[in-house]
Design a protein around this motif. Structure first.
Motif, PDB file in Angstrom:
ATOM      1  N   ALA A   1       0.829  -1.207   0.000  1.00  0.00           N
ATOM      2  CA  ALA A   1       0.000   0.000   0.000  1.00  0.00           C
ATOM      3  C   ALA A   1       0.864   1.258   0.000  1.00  0.00           C
ATOM      4  O   ALA A   1       0.529   2.259  -0.646  1.00  0.00           O
ATOM      5  CB  ALA A   1      -0.928  -0.008   1.212  1.00  0.00           C
TER       6      ALA A   1
ATOM      7  N   VAL B   1       1.989   1.856  -3.539  1.00  0.00           N
ATOM      8  CA  VAL B   1       0.915   2.306  -4.426  1.00  0.00           C
ATOM      9  C   VAL B   1       0.495   3.737  -4.115  1.00  0.00           C
ATOM     10  O   VAL B   1       0.315   4.559  -5.030  1.00  0.00           O
ATOM     11  CB  VAL B   1      -0.295   1.351  -4.317  1.00  0.00           C
ATOM     12  N   VAL B   2       0.340   4.062  -2.823  1.00  0.00           N
ATOM     13  CA  VAL B   2      -0.228   5.358  -2.434  1.00  0.00           C
ATOM     14  C   VAL B   2       0.845   6.421  -2.241  1.00  0.00           C
ATOM     15  O   VAL B   2       0.735   7.537  -2.764  1.00  0.00           O
ATOM     16  CB  VAL B   2      -1.065   5.212  -1.147  1.00  0.00           C
ATOM     17  N   ILE B   3       1.895   6.103  -1.492  1.00  0.00           N
ATOM     18  CA  ILE B   3       2.891   7.117  -1.115  1.00  0.00           C
ATOM     19  C   ILE B   3       3.961   7.271  -2.201  1.00  0.00           C
ATOM     20  O   ILE B   3       4.284   8.376  -2.621  1.00  0.00           O
ATOM     21  CB  ILE B   3       3.534   6.770   0.228  1.00  0.00           C
TER      22      ILE B   3
ATOM     23  N   ARG C   1       3.645   6.225  -5.197  1.00  0.00           N
ATOM     24  CA  ARG C   1       2.940   6.458  -6.448  1.00  0.00           C
ATOM     25  C   ARG C   1       3.588   5.725  -7.625  1.00  0.00           C
ATOM     26  O   ARG C   1       3.973   6.317  -8.632  1.00  0.00           O
ATOM     27  CB  ARG C   1       2.853   7.966  -6.743  1.00  0.00           C
TER      28      ARG C   1
ATOM     29  N   PHE D   1      -2.602   1.583  -9.327  1.00  0.00           N
ATOM     30  CA  PHE D   1      -3.990   1.185  -9.154  1.00  0.00           C
ATOM     31  C   PHE D   1      -4.237  -0.204  -9.739  1.00  0.00           C
ATOM     32  O   PHE D   1      -4.990  -1.001  -9.165  1.00  0.00           O
ATOM     33  CB  PHE D   1      -4.910   2.204  -9.825  1.00  0.00           C
TER      34      PHE D   1
ATOM     35  N   PHE E   1      -2.885  -2.753  -7.437  1.00  0.00           N
ATOM     36  CA  PHE E   1      -3.838  -2.940  -6.342  1.00  0.00           C
ATOM     37  C   PHE E   1      -4.987  -3.851  -6.768  1.00  0.00           C
ATOM     38  O   PHE E   1      -5.386  -4.765  -6.033  1.00  0.00           O
ATOM     39  CB  PHE E   1      -4.378  -1.591  -5.877  1.00  0.00           C
TER      40      PHE E   1
ATOM     41  N   ARG F   1      -4.580   0.604   2.166  1.00  0.00           N
ATOM     42  CA  ARG F   1      -4.511   1.547   1.060  1.00  0.00           C
ATOM     43  C   ARG F   1      -5.529   2.662   1.249  1.00  0.00           C
ATOM     44  O   ARG F   1      -5.222   3.854   1.056  1.00  0.00           O
ATOM     45  CB  ARG F   1      -4.772   0.828  -0.264  1.00  0.00           C
ATOM     46  N   ASN F   2      -6.765   2.295   1.603  1.00  0.00           N
ATOM     47  CA  ASN F   2      -7.792   3.309   1.816  1.00  0.00           C
ATOM     48  C   ASN F   2      -7.413   4.258   2.953  1.00  0.00           C
ATOM     49  O   ASN F   2      -7.675   5.465   2.882  1.00  0.00           O
ATOM     50  CB  ASN F   2      -9.136   2.646   2.121  1.00  0.00           C
TER      51      ASN F   2
ATOM     52  N   MET G   1      -4.303   4.982   3.971  1.00  0.00           N
ATOM     53  CA  MET G   1      -3.152   5.808   3.593  1.00  0.00           C
ATOM     54  C   MET G   1      -3.547   6.977   2.707  1.00  0.00           C
ATOM     55  O   MET G   1      -2.867   8.010   2.698  1.00  0.00           O
ATOM     56  CB  MET G   1      -2.103   4.949   2.869  1.00  0.00           C
ATOM     57  N   THR G   2      -4.624   6.841   1.960  1.00  0.00           N
ATOM     58  CA  THR G   2      -5.068   7.950   1.113  1.00  0.00           C
ATOM     59  C   THR G   2      -5.526   9.147   1.943  1.00  0.00           C
ATOM     60  O   THR G   2      -5.635  10.259   1.407  1.00  0.00           O
ATOM     61  CB  THR G   2      -6.214   7.506   0.190  1.00  0.00           C
TER      62      THR G   2
ATOM     63  N   SER H   1     -12.739   6.801   6.312  1.00  0.00           N
ATOM     64  CA  SER H   1     -11.936   6.781   5.091  1.00  0.00           C
ATOM     65  C   SER H   1     -12.674   6.082   3.951  1.00  0.00           C
ATOM     66  O   SER H   1     -12.360   6.299   2.801  1.00  0.00           O
ATOM     67  CB  SER H   1     -10.601   6.085   5.346  1.00  0.00           C
TER      68      SER H   1
END
Length: 275
Positions: free
Chosen positions: A91, A94-96, A98, A103, A106, A157-158, A160-161, A275
């Protein structure tokens, strides 16, 4: 009118609570009885003598329950811990970080939850036999880690967004590299959702019966629920009270874990819903 609605709501909640607690009370009452007390009395009657600990001791020494509890402690703690760590790193990428096509990575990982778990039984059984990891501790642990990662990554992941990216940029300006940002900045912020995942994944692995029976056969590898299931074939020799005590005994670890993580669990549930 408002008072009547509140009274009706509380009344429904009390009825539901009683219906939920009734089977638990029934199991506890009969687990605390001696075999003679159970056979001569009524299942709804209170025990004449308290034999819960004696029944638990007998349950631990019968069948595969004692060894199964040790195995399941290993599967549950290691399986939940490793899957949460790997999911958090995925995660983070994917999120931090990038990553390109993050996506889709994921979606690829999360696709493991699309199909019913029962569809994996035959392919897993044949694959485990082919690769020589059937009926091994490592093979069981590998499955529990793999099956737990998709949901863990989905939740993390959700979460971390919701972390402001300015936090990451400030850490980069202070000279932190990617692993330092993950270990010292991001992961400490994940304590609430990690508590939720630890409880969920530990409980799921601890309560697993289908895959425990499918991927193992020896007492040194089988998890606790498979051991508890084996007692049902011999409980006429040991007594149904011993079986009930075994059920109570196998429920204790998840209850203890829930109360240990209660504060972070509730906070994590609130943050997860937001979240």
């Amino acid at each position: 009118m408002r008072t009547f609605s509140n009274a009706l709501l509380y009344g429904c909640m009390i009825v539901l609570a009683v219906l939920w607690l009734l089977p638990i009370a029934l199991v506890l009452m009969n687990a605390a009885k001696s075999l003679e007390d159970f056979t001569q009395g009524n299942i709804w009657a209170l025990p004449h003598s308290f034999s819960l600990f004696a029944n638990m001791k007998e349950a631990l020494h019968m069948g595969e329950l004692g060894r199964g509890m040790l195995n399941s402690f290993g599967y549950s703690f290691l399986g939940a811990g490793i899957s949460i760590l790997l999911a958090a790193m995925a995660a983070f990428g994917v999120v931090i970080l990038r990553l390109k096509g993050g996506f889709y990575w994921f979606l690829l990982i999360y696709s493991g939850t699309v199909f019913p778990f029962q569809m994996y039984l035959v392919p897993l059984f044949k694959g485990y036999q082919q690769f020589g990891i059937y009926d091994t501790f490592g093979g069981m642990l590998l499955f529990y880690v793999a099956i737990s990662i998709p949901f863990c990554m989905f939740l993390l992941r959700n979460y971390m967004t919701t972390i402001p990216f300015e936090v990451v940029e400030a850490a980069q300006m202070d000279g932190f590299r990617s692993f330092g940002i993950f270990a010292r900045i991001i992961f400490p912020l994940l304590l609430p959702p990690v508590s939720v995942l630890m409880l969920f994944q530990f409980t799921w692995i601890w309560n697993d019966l289908v895959f425990g029976l499918t991927l193992s056969r020896s007492e040194s590898v089988r998890p606790v629920m498979a051991g508890l299931a084996s007692m049902q074939g011999i409980f006429f020799r040991s007594g149904v009270t011993t079986l009930m005590a075994g059920i109570v005994l196998t429920s204790i670890p998840t209850i203890v874990l829930f109360f240990s993580l209660q504060r972070n669990f509730i906070k994590g549930m609130v943050l997860t819903v937001k979240s």
